[in-house]
Enzyme design. Structure first.
Site, PDB file in Angstrom:
ATOM      1  N   CYS A   1      -3.380   0.331  17.639  1.00  0.00           N
ATOM      2  CA  CYS A   1      -2.161  -0.099  16.815  1.00  0.00           C
ATOM      3  C   CYS A   1      -0.585   0.795  16.938  1.00  0.00           C
ATOM      4  O   CYS A   1       0.697   0.051  18.263  1.00  0.00           O
ATOM      5  CB  CYS A   1      -1.490  -1.015  15.490  1.00  0.00           C
TER       6      CYS A   1
ATOM      7  N   HIS B   1      -0.955  -0.033   9.493  1.00  0.00           N
ATOM      8  CA  HIS B   1      -0.537  -1.190  10.953  1.00  0.00           C
ATOM      9  C   HIS B   1       1.159   0.090  11.817  1.00  0.00           C
ATOM     10  O   HIS B   1       1.205  -0.269  10.071  1.00  0.00           O
ATOM     11  CB  HIS B   1      -0.085  -2.576  10.439  1.00  0.00           C
TER      12      HIS B   1
ATOM     13  N   ASP C   1       5.313  -7.324  17.514  1.00  0.00           N
ATOM     14  CA  ASP C   1       3.742  -6.886  16.785  1.00  0.00           C
ATOM     15  C   ASP C   1       2.799  -6.959  18.076  1.00  0.00           C
ATOM     16  O   ASP C   1       2.398  -8.233  18.534  1.00  0.00           O
ATOM     17  CB  ASP C   1       3.327  -7.879  15.445  1.00  0.00           C
TER      18      ASP C   1
END
Length: 705
Positions: free
Chosen positions: A410, A454, A470
């Site tokens: 991520c 994350h 995201d």
């Protein structure tokens, strides 16, 4: 007289094996907390001491002990470079425990080893306060109490008897412990504060982000925090737990760009469904409190930073619980010029390939929202792979990831997306925290682990403010919408996802399903332990006492005194000695004969030894001196000398029948007349038995000597 520095060999043979077993058990949990050399040092000391006891090895000399002391201190300093702190101080205590066991030469040293072992058992709570550690402590205390029983007149108890009595004493103390835990005033914060052992956090996010920083947490199932919702939890795609925000990029690493975060000028305007919940945060040695975006209400001890995340006043070094509420949508103040400059900062000229890619998007549609959607489409359409272990990148990390490896976690996607937006002239920043969580259907709470760490992006859209995007969802939407599961394939690095409902809907038809259900149950029990025991601080105690109607110190003292008095009364009733039939046949014979003498006015005093009683009978009743003297000597030999043959018991009964129930020929003597006749006879008759039980005979308890 025994020299104070000597230990009777019989005392050591009876108590040292149990003591060494207790010491080995005391340090066992520290195998997971400290380098193996330190608990191993105690284990080796126990083995050496037992070998010396059974003459399998020479006892340590004074010079040897001095060298071991230097070696132990050097070992502590070699590992920790200090003798204080959690790890260094605990290791030093373990070395001291092993050394004290080896140099033990007196009864006082034995007691000191037991007390030092009790303290070492407490040091484990500096590392863990879990249910297994609490159970381990009870077991250790039981063994050490059994050791003290053996050192304090437990010669007539075998190993099983000492263990039973030790366990009984510990169980009797448990109700008192519970009452004191519930009603003794709680103190905010720890009882003592240890110096820092390391500057960073124990686990969790850092104050910077670079390729691989978050992926190192990606396979860790260690709990970051747990959440109890009032009502239904938010859907997985809304479970963003906000942490530190990064503005500055130096070509390799993302950082906040400031030393201390500034407090928010005013609270944001929130909208959407409200979620109210209790956040139980594990120790992390950082100030961040990971609230669900966007926090609406929070305790006064927390502050909202200008970047939208919550901060505690001090680093969180112990488990904390916070009552919070959040809404998913928020409106912020207009972007200032200084913030715009920070949100557009680049470390230098972008790679030509990056520049060409962004220019193509701007030609299609230069609006911020359109460019962001075009970047997400690029991640979806190109062969990007979501991986926990992406390959190393030489040169520019952003360009290498976008055009060469195209494999990342991520932080790769969030960092590359923010960089692309800034090249396009769109203010953007990186947000780190946690996303998702593992719902426990048994305990009805959400558990967020380090594997849920994350990173995502926020871009500034005029009219909408900071907008969360995201990019990971473009590559692996299941990472956001479902619960993560991890497996090590041939590369050991691929992440895949499985629906929670599918996992929970399966029956326990396989071992894997059974293990999973057992894990859920254990997590629920552990969460209850955290809620009701570990998190029982001043606030929770205040709420508990309010429910009982305790509103001031006077009532608290009444409650505490009353409950302790009730426990004392119950213990008195349960432990009051009852008249039980005597199981020892020799003792039954002795009690019958003592009853005969009592009817003649010769009553044995409660603390009077059997030989002393026989000598007094001889002085008071010369006619009974020989018969009662022989009876007493034989009884002592049978009971304590190992003569348990039936023939000897019949002989004891015959000697008992020779003693009359009434005095013949003269008045009964009451009191203690000064008659010395026969005293020498009883002293000689019982001389053999005196070898077995010292100057006062086998104790002084009436009916049990």
């Amino acid at each position: 007289m025994t020299h104070p520095s000597s230990l009777p060999p019989e005392l050591l043979r009876r108590n040292l094996p149990l003591l060494c077993a207790a010491l080995a058990l005391v340090v066992t949990p520290h195998w997971a907390d400290l380098p193996p050399a330190f608990p191993g040092f105690v284990w080796l000391a126990c083995g050496w001491r037992l070998a010396a006891l059974y003459r399998k090895a020479p006892p340590p000399s004074r010079i040897g002990l001095f060298l071991l002391t230097l070696a132990g201190a050097g070992l502590v300093y070699l590992h920790f470079h200090k003798f204080y702190g959690r790890e260094g101080g605990t290791a030093l205590f373990l070395v001291g425990l092993g050394l004290k066991l080896l140099e033990m030469r007196s009864l006082r040293d034995l007691y000191l080893v037991v007390y030092l072992a009790l303290f070492v058992a407490v040091t484990e709570y500096l590392f863990s306060q879990s249910i297994p550690i609490a159970a381990h402590t009870l077991g250790v205390v039981t063994l050490l109490m059994s050791c003290l029983i053996g050192l304090n007149g437990g010669e007539n108890l075998g190993l099983a008897g000492r263990l039973r009595l030790g366990a009984k004493m510990v169980l009797q103390a448990v109700p008192v412990m519970v009452v004191l835990f519930l009603f003794l005033p709680r103190i905010a914060g720890p009882l003592w504060k240890l110096p820092e052992d390391e500057p960073g956090g124990t686990t969790g996010l850092s104050d910077s982000m670079e390729p691989g920083a978050i992926s190192r947490l990606g396979l860790s199932r260690e709990t970051a925090f747990r959440v109890d919702f009032e009502g239904a939890p938010p859907p997985p795609q809304e479970r963003y737990w906000r942490g530190p925000v990064f503005w500055k990029y130096d070509g390799r690493r993302w950082t906040a760009g400031y030393d201390q975060p500034l407090p928010a000028r005013r609270p944001p305007q929130t909208a959407g469904a409200s979620y109210r919940y209790v956040l139980t945060l594990e120790p992390q040695r950082r100030r961040w409190v990971f609230a669900l975006e966007t926090a609406e209400t929070f305790p006064a001890e927390l502050t909202r930073a200008e970047d939208g995340f919550l901060l505690a006043a001090e680093p969180i070094r112990e488990r904390r619980r916070y009552l919070l509420s959040s809404r998913p949508a928020a409106a912020f103040d207009a972007l200032s010029e200084s913030e715009r400059r920070r949100a557009l900062q680049l470390p230098g000229m972008p790679d030509e390939r990056v520049r060409a890619l962004v220019d193509g998007w701007l030609l299609e549609d230069p609006s911020a929202d359109a460019v962001a959607q075009r970047a997400l489409r690029h991640f979806r359409e190109q062969p990007f792979i979501y991986s926990l272990r992406p390959p190393a990148i030489d040169g520019d990390p952003i360009a290498g990831f976008l055009f060469e490896t195209r494999r990342g976690f991520c932080e790769h996607y969030a960092g590359a997306f923010v960089y692309l937006m800034r090249v396009a002239g769109i203010p953007a920043r990186v947000v780190t925290g946690y996303q998702g969580g593992h719902w426990n259907p048994v305990g009805h709470f959400l558990e967020v682990s380090q594997a849920d760490a994350h990173a995502w992006a926020e871009i500034w859209i005029d009219g909408n403010g900071w907008t969360r995007i995201d990019p990971t969802a473009a590559v692996a939407p299941e990472r956001i919408e479902r619960e993560l599961a991890f497996e090590a394939d041939a590369d050991g690095a691929v992440v895949f996802a499985s629906p929670v409902a599918e996992a929970l809907g399966q029956r326990l038809s396989s071992l894997r399903g059974l293990i999973r259900e057992a894990g859920l149950l254990w997590d629920a029990v552990d969460h209850a332990w955290v809620q009701w025991v570990l998190a029982y601080g001043p606030e929770n105690q205040g709420r508990f006492l309010e429910r009982l109607g305790v509103v001031d110190w006077n009532r608290l003292v009444y409650w505490l005194t009353g409950l302790l008095g009730l426990l004392a009364l119950i213990s008195f009733i349960l432990l009051w000695p009852r008249c039980r039939p005597v199981a020892d046949p020799a003792l039954r014979v002795y009690l019958r004969v003592a009853g005969k003498l009592e009817r003649q006015g010769l009553v044995r005093a409660p603390a009077e030894g059997m030989r002393d009683f026989a000598a007094r009978v001889a002085r008071s009743r010369p006619d009974l001196a020989e018969s009662f003297g022989r009876f007493t000597a034989l009884f002592l030999a049978i009971r304590y000398g190992g003569m348990v043959q039936p023939a000897e018991l019949e002989r004891l009964k015959a000697l008992g029948r020779e003693i009359p129930s009434r005095q013949r020929g003269s008045h009964q003597h009451r009191g203690f007349p000064d008659l010395d006749a026969g005293a020498e006879g009883i002293a000689g008759t019982t001389a053999e038995a005196a070898q077995h039980h010292g100057p006062q005979g086998p104790g002084g308890r009436r009916g049990h000597d």
